[in-house]
Design a protein around this motif. Structure first.
Motif, PDB file in Angstrom:
ATOM      1  N   ILE A 117       0.595  -1.420  -0.083  1.00 32.60           N
ATOM      2  CA  ILE A 117      -0.078   0.023   0.124  1.00 32.60           C
ATOM      3  C   ILE A 117       0.983   1.545  -0.146  1.00 32.60           C
ATOM      4  O   ILE A 117       0.853   1.780  -0.712  1.00 32.60           O
ATOM      5  N   VAL A 118       1.797   1.369   1.171  1.00 36.87           N
ATOM      6  CA  VAL A 118       2.422   2.215   0.871  1.00 36.87           C
ATOM      7  C   VAL A 118       3.698   2.930   0.032  1.00 36.87           C
ATOM      8  O   VAL A 118       3.638   3.959  -0.751  1.00 36.87           O
ATOM      9  N   SER A 119       3.983   1.866  -0.761  1.00 36.23           N
ATOM     10  CA  SER A 119       4.199   2.378  -2.195  1.00 36.23           C
ATOM     11  C   SER A 119       3.522   2.403  -3.172  1.00 36.23           C
ATOM     12  O   SER A 119       3.442   3.485  -4.311  1.00 36.23           O
ATOM     13  N   LEU A 120       2.470   2.798  -3.067  1.00 37.96           N
ATOM     14  CA  LEU A 120       1.410   2.999  -4.030  1.00 37.96           C
ATOM     15  C   LEU A 120       1.871   5.018  -4.029  1.00 37.96           C
ATOM     16  O   LEU A 120       1.334   5.889  -5.254  1.00 37.96           O
ATOM     17  N   GLY A 121       1.787   5.820  -2.629  1.00 38.77           N
ATOM     18  CA  GLY A 121       2.418   7.127  -2.515  1.00 38.77           C
ATOM     19  C   GLY A 121       3.843   7.487  -4.284  1.00 38.77           C
ATOM     20  O   GLY A 121       3.524   8.605  -4.725  1.00 38.77           O
ATOM     21  N   GLU A 122       4.761   7.078  -4.066  1.00 44.03           N
ATOM     22  CA  GLU A 122       5.181   7.246  -5.124  1.00 44.03           C
ATOM     23  C   GLU A 122       4.950   6.645  -6.838  1.00 44.03           C
ATOM     24  O   GLU A 122       4.900   7.228  -7.852  1.00 44.03           O
ATOM     25  N   ILE A 123       4.003   5.660  -6.968  1.00 39.16           N
ATOM     26  CA  ILE A 123       3.551   5.634  -8.647  1.00 39.16           C
ATOM     27  C   ILE A 123       2.136   6.377  -8.624  1.00 39.16           C
ATOM     28  O   ILE A 123       2.858   7.134 -10.279  1.00 39.16           O
ATOM     29  N   ILE A 124       1.905   6.872  -8.136  1.00 36.33           N
ATOM     30  CA  ILE A 124       0.669   7.703  -8.106  1.00 36.33           C
ATOM     31  C   ILE A 124       2.033   9.100  -8.508  1.00 36.33           C
ATOM     32  O   ILE A 124       1.221   9.750  -9.063  1.00 36.33           O
ATOM     33  N   SER A 125       2.612  10.120  -7.817  1.00 35.94           N
ATOM     34  CA  SER A 125       3.631  10.479  -7.822  1.00 35.94           C
ATOM     35  C   SER A 125       4.038  10.684  -9.524  1.00 35.94           C
ATOM     36  O   SER A 125       3.837  11.990  -9.824  1.00 35.94           O
ATOM     37  N   THR A 126       4.915   9.430  -9.435  1.00 38.31           N
ATOM     38  CA  THR A 126       6.301   9.351 -10.569  1.00 38.31           C
ATOM     39  C   THR A 126       4.725   9.295 -11.774  1.00 38.31           C
ATOM     40  O   THR A 126       5.308  10.248 -13.068  1.00 38.31           O
ATOM     41  N   LYS A 127       3.853   8.967 -11.496  1.00 39.46           N
ATOM     42  CA  LYS A 127       2.382   9.058 -13.360  1.00 39.46           C
ATOM     43  C   LYS A 127       1.660  10.485 -13.348  1.00 39.46           C
ATOM     44  O   LYS A 127       2.279  10.804 -14.686  1.00 39.46           O
ATOM     45  N   ILE A 128       1.930  10.904 -12.141  1.00 36.26           N
ATOM     46  CA  ILE A 128       1.709  12.336 -12.490  1.00 36.26           C
ATOM     47  C   ILE A 128       2.216  13.747 -13.288  1.00 36.26           C
ATOM     48  O   ILE A 128       2.261  13.840 -13.681  1.00 36.26           O
ATOM     49  N   VAL A 129       4.097  13.104 -12.279  1.00 36.49           N
ATOM     50  CA  VAL A 129       5.094  13.790 -12.637  1.00 36.49           C
ATOM     51  C   VAL A 129       5.409  13.348 -14.186  1.00 36.49           C
ATOM     52  O   VAL A 129       5.594  14.634 -15.708  1.00 36.49           O
TER      53      VAL A 129
END
Ligand code: ASP
Length: 424
Positions: A117-129
């Motif tokens: 779950i916690v890894s999703l923060g980085e997935i979402i962030s990098t997708k947006i950037v």
């Protein structure tokens, strides 16, 4: 290839993301591997989401997801003019899948659930950037670090399998630069040999940048921060800080060991092994020189560095039978301390007395008293500070001890360590 790393503060708002993109544009003449953390305080929110999941607190779980979704959607609304853009659907799909997680069975393995779950923060962030880079005309590839960084099975503190990770970067990551100027990926996350997501420890994305640089033989790594570089003291505790222009890998490791917190300590080793320089620069003033950390030791001695640890407690143990502190008692004392979780910041002995300094918030005074009371008299002194000065002279010692009582001090050629108490 050059590796850049941007932490959570550098992507905490739409404005911050735009600033990151302007830094990438300034360097668009070179091939970049870019590591990006979760946005703002998202990792903390994700940790709360895991807690709510494990407690099966559905209301709290869904409320926290909604808050995080709102935070990210506000950023996306400011960044993307086309509201039908794919990125909205992609990010919302991640939150939708996460919301459904509470309906499925949950394992007892907290670390495993945490990492997924916690890894999703980085997935979402990098997708947006990445989507924003594309909108702004940067030729960008997004890569999933969960397919690149291979680790062991120790969830939340996974260790890197360097050989497999190097092969994965050589085979999958480097070739992407044929078509893309920027390859964007996540910090902090990896995968184990079963394909499950792992994380490498909080604040670990500096280390991810070091891993990528090592595996790809990069020319340098730049960590972009909200400070002008590595400072000789934490501005929180110290006025008139000075930027260190150039320090050696060794010095950086020493500073991190004593508690300086600018760079994740594990970052240095892989870079030192391949002599890849590490720059710490300001994302607010990106044209200014920051700090370079490299092999040369020539400038290590120019500026004294100060590292403060507050809220320290000094325990002193005296054997009740007045026996001298010799190897036999020391091994007994360490055996007892090992059961207390105490991490010793400094220790000292005299004929009848052995003292240790620890972070007060990491130990229980009752526990330590309980572990020692049968054979030792234990005294403790609270509200102390530990000051470490690298490359000290008497003037710097005088400066940090004004209005303070010195309780204990230790000096080596390079380092002075003082335990002090504020005079009331
Ligand atoms: N997002 C993770 C954390 O906040 C990793 C990092 O940013 O370094 O700890």
């Amino acid at each position: 290839m050059f590796v850049f790393k941007f932490g959570g503060a550098s992507v905490k708002s739409a404005e911050a993301v735009k600033n990151v993109i302007s830094i990438l544009q300034m360097h668009s003449y070179s091939k970049l591997g870019v590591v990006i953390s979760a946005m703002g305080k998202t990792t903390n929110t994700m940790e709360e989401i895991v807690e709510a999941l494990m407690k099966k607190n559905t209301l709290e779980f869904l409320k926290l997801i909604e808050e995080s979704r709102f935070f990210h959607s506000s950023i996306m609304n400011e960044l993307f003019s086309d509201k039908k853009s794919e990125i909205f659907l992609e990010v919302y799909a991640i939150f939708d899948t996460l919301s459904q997680r509470i309906e499925a069975p949950i394992s007892d393995n907290f670390g495993l659930e945490y990492d997924q779950i916690v890894s999703l923060g980085e997935i979402i962030s990098t997708k947006i950037v990445a989507a924003y880079c594309v909108q702004e005309g940067i030729v960008t590839a997004w890569m999933d670090a969960r397919e690149l960084i291979r680790t062991n099975d120790v969830h939340r503190e996974a260790e890197v399998d360097w050989e497999t990770t190097t092969t994965l970067f050589q085979e999958k990551f480097i070739p992407k630069h044929k078509d893309a100027d920027v390859i964007l990926t996540q910090g902090f996350i990896g995968h184990n040999s079963n394909g499950l997501t792992t994380t490498i420890g909080r604040e670990g994305s500096d280390f991810s940048a070091g891993i990528i640089a090592y595996c790809c033989n990069a020319e340098s790594v730049t960590i972009w921060k909200d400070v002008p570089g590595m400072l000789n003291a934490d501005p929180k505790w110290f006025d008139n800080t000075v930027k260190l222009d150039s320090i050696s890998f060794r010095e950086a490791i020493e500073l991190a060991y004593y508690g300086a917190s600018v760079i994740h300590p594990k970052t240095i080793k892989p870079l030192q092994n391949k002599e890849i320089p590490l720059y710490v620069k300001s994302f607010i003033n990106p044209k200014e020189d920051g700090t370079v950390i490299h092999s040369s030791t020539s400038k290590d001695h120019l500026v004294p560095s100060f590292i403060f640890k507050m809220n320290q407690i000094l325990f002193s143990f005296t054997p009740k039978d007045f026996s001298f502190i010799v190897e036999k008692n020391l091994s007994d004392i360490f055996g007892r301390l090992a059961q207390s979780n105490a991490k010793i910041n400094i220790m000292q002995n005299s004929a009848l007395n052995f003292s240790i300094l620890v972070d007060e918030d990491k130990v229980s005074i009752e526990r330590i008293l309980g572990l020692f009371e049968d054979n030792y008299n234990v005294k403790y002194n609270r509200n102390l500070e530990l000051v470490t000065i690298r490359h000290y002279d008497q003037a710097t010692i005088d400066r940090v001890t004004i209005d303070k009582e010195i309780i204990l001090q230790q000096k080596t050629r390079e380092t002075a360590r003082l335990v002090v108490k504020q005079l009331s």
